[in-house]
Motif scaffolding. Structure first.
Motif, mmCIF file in Angstrom:
data_model
loop_
_atom_site.group_PDB
_atom_site.id
_atom_site.type_symbol
_atom_site.label_atom_id
_atom_site.label_comp_id
_atom_site.label_asym_id
_atom_site.label_seq_id
_atom_site.Cartn_x
_atom_site.Cartn_y
_atom_site.Cartn_z
ATOM 1 N N ASN A 17 0.803 -1.228 0.000
ATOM 2 C CA ASN A 17 0.000 0.000 0.000
ATOM 3 C C ASN A 17 0.832 1.271 0.000
ATOM 4 O O ASN A 17 0.281 2.355 0.144
ATOM 5 C CB ASN A 17 -0.914 0.035 1.230
ATOM 6 N N THR A 45 -4.439 10.489 -2.046
ATOM 7 C CA THR A 45 -4.037 9.621 -0.944
ATOM 8 C C THR A 45 -2.533 9.644 -0.722
ATOM 9 O O THR A 45 -1.758 9.454 -1.664
ATOM 10 C CB THR A 45 -4.525 8.167 -1.155
ATOM 11 N N GLY A 46 -2.164 9.893 0.519
ATOM 12 C CA GLY A 46 -0.756 9.951 0.864
ATOM 13 C C GLY A 46 -0.201 8.628 1.316
ATOM 14 O O GLY A 46 0.980 8.341 1.141
ATOM 15 N N GLU A 47 -1.076 7.787 1.899
ATOM 16 C CA GLU A 47 -0.559 6.556 2.491
ATOM 17 C C GLU A 47 -1.582 5.443 2.615
ATOM 18 O O GLU A 47 -1.228 4.326 2.958
ATOM 19 C CB GLU A 47 0.032 6.868 3.874
ATOM 20 N N HIS A 48 -2.848 5.720 2.335
ATOM 21 C CA HIS A 48 -3.870 4.666 2.462
ATOM 22 C C HIS A 48 -4.092 3.910 1.159
ATOM 23 O O HIS A 48 -4.665 2.827 1.170
ATOM 24 C CB HIS A 48 -5.200 5.255 2.946
ATOM 25 N N GLY A 49 -3.674 4.487 0.062
ATOM 26 C CA GLY A 49 -3.860 3.847 -1.237
ATOM 27 C C GLY A 49 -5.218 4.155 -1.849
ATOM 28 O O GLY A 49 -6.049 4.842 -1.252
ATOM 29 N N ILE A 50 -5.412 3.634 -3.045
ATOM 30 C CA ILE A 50 -6.641 3.877 -3.803
ATOM 31 C C ILE A 50 -7.748 2.918 -3.369
ATOM 32 O O ILE A 50 -8.879 3.342 -3.123
ATOM 33 C CB ILE A 50 -6.374 3.718 -5.313
ATOM 34 N N LYS A 75 4.248 13.323 -0.699
ATOM 35 C CA LYS A 75 4.165 11.869 -0.788
ATOM 36 C C LYS A 75 2.817 11.491 -1.365
ATOM 37 O O LYS A 75 1.866 12.267 -1.306
ATOM 38 C CB LYS A 75 4.378 11.227 0.586
ATOM 39 N N SER A 76 2.721 10.301 -1.920
ATOM 40 C CA SER A 76 1.474 9.856 -2.522
ATOM 41 C C SER A 76 1.456 8.346 -2.569
ATOM 42 O O SER A 76 2.490 7.701 -2.744
ATOM 43 C CB SER A 76 1.349 10.421 -3.945
ATOM 44 N N ALA A 77 0.275 7.769 -2.367
ATOM 45 C CA ALA A 77 0.093 6.328 -2.531
ATOM 46 C C ALA A 77 -0.978 6.088 -3.584
ATOM 47 O O ALA A 77 -1.744 5.139 -3.507
ATOM 48 C CB ALA A 77 -0.292 5.691 -1.199
ATOM 49 N N SER A 78 -1.009 6.967 -4.571
ATOM 50 C CA SER A 78 -2.084 6.968 -5.550
ATOM 51 C C SER A 78 -1.640 6.340 -6.870
ATOM 52 O O SER A 78 -0.899 6.945 -7.634
ATOM 53 C CB SER A 78 -2.521 8.422 -5.787
ATOM 54 N N GLY A 79 -2.083 5.105 -7.112
ATOM 55 C CA GLY A 79 -1.786 4.452 -8.390
ATOM 56 C C GLY A 79 -0.365 3.933 -8.463
ATOM 57 O O GLY A 79 0.403 4.035 -7.504
ATOM 58 N N ALA A 120 2.377 17.022 -4.154
ATOM 59 C CA ALA A 120 2.350 16.511 -2.782
ATOM 60 C C ALA A 120 3.689 15.853 -2.461
ATOM 61 O O ALA A 120 4.285 15.203 -3.311
ATOM 62 C CB ALA A 120 1.215 15.514 -2.617
#
Lengths: 459, 459
Positions: free
Chosen positions: A147, A414-419, B185-189, B183
């Motif tokens: 994630n 989302t910075g850390e939780h994911g899509i 950081k990102s957890a997007s895609g 941003a």
């Protein structure tokens, strides 16, 4: 394929005691910590080797049966919910340290080991893995890698992404790949590791992880600053970061959340905008950082600035902060709690926090904000009574408007939780045409589309 | 297609003055700083917009004409040599800062801006981009991103990879994509940015880069320690890192290289194993780090430990270190200079350095070593007389055995120079089956195989 056929096929790969189709097991793997609707898998299996996973995925690809990897179950966007049914691959019993390379500052682990447990086992070596997710007591390392999780430690130490040296992964077509090396850096070939990180179990199943570690700092100091307004606190964070402060954590919690923490944890923290901070370094360096942090906080009307050095005192402070989400969620069982995870450029952080209240007020919805202020990461808890469809709808609008606003500011959904499931609707807005390229990569890795289907991509 | 047809086609995309097929221009873009054989491109173009590059790549894909991006030309593995001829895309005139977002600690640049020039322009804002490649006076940011470069700053500040927030890239099929966000950081895609970083211009052409920056430290101190033996110096680095020192740079230079630097730069540095170090932080923190570093060095028989704080003094120290490769290469014009770039786990660093001499001695080849000791990154300069085929052959064996040894130790063939041409032969040994997956990704991005062909992948 009916369930009997499915289980018969799985018996060729797993011993019977590691396959379950009981209602209890199926239900336990049907939801995560988010509000997203539960979906029952048909069956749950507990793998013990990469070879088993390889055999399973090869079979699942041939028979087009969905497989969803499941680790801590602590995710907040529905990431491991088996929305298309099929098989849940439960990774959490696979939780050992395989090799501590103390002299290289590295550790090789199984994917199911929990973050806090890893650091507990590392302590005697003087090393640690620093990202510090809020759910550190349940988040597994495999889940964190999948994630692209991070947390309070990101502002100083960086992201989980930055610590992954090697991965063993099983592709949906069954190949077992060993990616990376024990070198601290490499420019050799395409960076498949970073492609796996954050792919949320849609490209491959992670079966082994080698992490770079850091030495425990010589000195740790915590500090808590109490402000008059959230805007003051937010501005203090921006200025501190802008002028070079590198705290090990800097977390902003608003009065609404402090109230929930007090209620849930039976504490009596001052109900006011609060910054929780931690500083890591050598003895004199930490002292100077603390002095600078206090100066910036006082400049922004902090009415108190209290420090703590003893481990128990620090733990007391941080356990309060860490409980924020649980306090809101479990302290309000008649409410649905949606947590947003936007990140905005640091200069927009005060504006983003301000907008959270403005948008909520417009829709008459109760919110509280907290988050990793040093990264510009704002978590907004959006509350709505479960029995009030109109309020639930308005809460949805608040969450959506918050993300849309963050994207407008140049931020991310989302910075850390994911899509997961929850942020799919923003993929196109955030990534534009790049979504198509991601989709083609997904098809390359997973031609039958069996691995964690229904996640990340808009239909 | 003959050259006349080629140039006619390019005239539809570029104005005539930005197309050249002169021998001088073709030769200037036929070799990099490595010893690899020159290859003339058919034509050189200087693009000014992403739209031009899009049109070019679309045309080149349709007509199967090779296109090789070229930025600083300072690479050391033949990365931008147009080995299949065709078109060189010269990026280095495209070298402006497009937007300084000082309040977000970010900068948006064109790919051709040189590393030192970027930091020079940033200085008044109190910000900097820290990776510090050895070739900082010529390396472009686009080239650094494409090659996953780093340098002396990596040990404290991390890699170029860690600083890239956004990329604009043109795919071989002509799509212009904007990846990432502002941003932190990102957890997007999927992390397409990290896939582009280090892909050496084989997946897309980078046309715009947004970098995260760091605040200039409050205090900078440099130190130079002189040791009795290389083994002592290497052991000191290992212990310092193991026990938590985070220098901003820690570079080991052996006596052979010191001698070359003295000769080339007309200096009189003590000819002995030398550690060059730098420490960044607040006033008191740097003081403590320096004291710890000195203690470790003295424990390993350092015979002197000299510090420098004034900027000119520090610059004098670092310019000496930075000239190491040039001193060897240009100071020995009758020799071919091959520089290796292996990285090994930090505990193996002393062994790897030791092996460099052992392997060289076995083949009767002159070598010198230096490098980013804190990362386990060993550069070995392997010298062979250009007119001696047998010596050239033995030098090749030395370079190969060094890489093979590093791989055996769990290391990587290249820490920061990339695969280019020179390290292709180690791809299979280092990555195993993953090479096939990389190749499939290459085919997905570049179906006609036009972009920087002949690099990274074994035939």
């Amino acid at each position: 394929m009916n369930d009997t056929e499915l289980i018969a096929a799985l018996r060729d790969i797993f011993p019977a005691e590691r396959i379950s189709a009981t209602t209890a097991d199926r239900e336990a793997h049907s939801r995560d910590e988010s509000f997203h609707e539960a979906h029952l898998p048909d069956v749950v299996v507990w793998p013990e080797t990469a070879a088993e996973i390889s055999a399973l995925l090869r079979w699942a690809t041939a028979h087009r049966v969905p497989v969803t990897p499941w680790s801590g179950g602590s995710s907040l966007e529905g990431n491991p919910i088996p929305v298309r049914g099929g098989i849940v691959l439960a990774m959490y019993k696979w939780n050992r340290i395989l090799e501590l390379r103390e002299e290289d500052l590295q550790v090789r682990v199984q994917p199911g080991i929990v973050y806090d447990e890893l650091n507990r086992q590392l302590r005697s070596s003087g090393l640690f893995f620093p990202p510090a997710p809020g759910s550190s007591d349940v988040a597994t390392i495999g889940g964190m890698v999948a994630n692209s999780s991070s947390g309070m430690g990101a502002v100083k130490y960086g992201l989980t992404r930055d610590y992954v040296l090697k991965l063993q992964v099983v592709l949906p077509t069954g190949e077992i790949l060993n990616l990376g090396s024990n070198a601290a850096k490499s420019a050799s070939g395409y960076d498949l590791i970073r492609l796996m990180v954050g792919s949320e179990g849609t490209l491959g199943v992670i079966t082994e992880i080698t992490l770079r570690l850091r030495g425990l700092p010589e000195r740790i100091m915590a500090a808590v600053a109490i402000f008059e307004t959230v805007a003051d606190a937010a501005q203090a964070v921006f200025e501190a970061i802008r002028y070079g402060l590198v705290p090990a954590a800097i977390e902003l919690v608003d009065p609404e959340i402090v109230r929930e923490i007090n209620r849930w944890e039976k504490l009596d923290l001052t109900v006011a905008p609060t910054l929780f901070m931690e500083f890591h370094g050598n003895r004199a360096g930490v002292e100077e950082e603390l002095a600078f942090a206090e100066e910036v906080c006082r400049d922004h009307n902090a009415r108190s600035f209290v420090t703590a050095e003893a481990a128990e005192e620090r733990e007391r402070i941080w356990s309060a902060r860490r409980e924020a989400h649980k306090a809101v969620k479990y302290g309000n069982p008649d409410h649905r709690t949606t947590i947003t995870d936007v990140v905005v450029p640091i200069s927009k952080y005060p504006e983003m926090v301000d907008q959270a209240y403005a948008i909520a007020a417009r829709h008459r919805i109760r919110v509280g904000t907290f988050g990793h202020a040093g990264d510009g990461n704002v978590h907004t808890e959006v509350l709505a009574r479960k029995d009030d469809p109109d309020e639930l709808h308005r809460a949805d609008l608040v969450a959506e408007e918050l993300v849309a606003y963050a994207l407008q500011l140049g931020g991310t959904a989302t910075g850390e939780h994911g899509i997961g499931i929850g942020k799919i609707k923003f993929m196109r807005q955030e990534h534009g045409e790049a979504v198509e390229l991601m989709r083609r990569i997904k098809a390359l890795f997973d031609p039958a589309g069996i691995l964690n289907p229904g996640k990340i991509f808009p239909d």
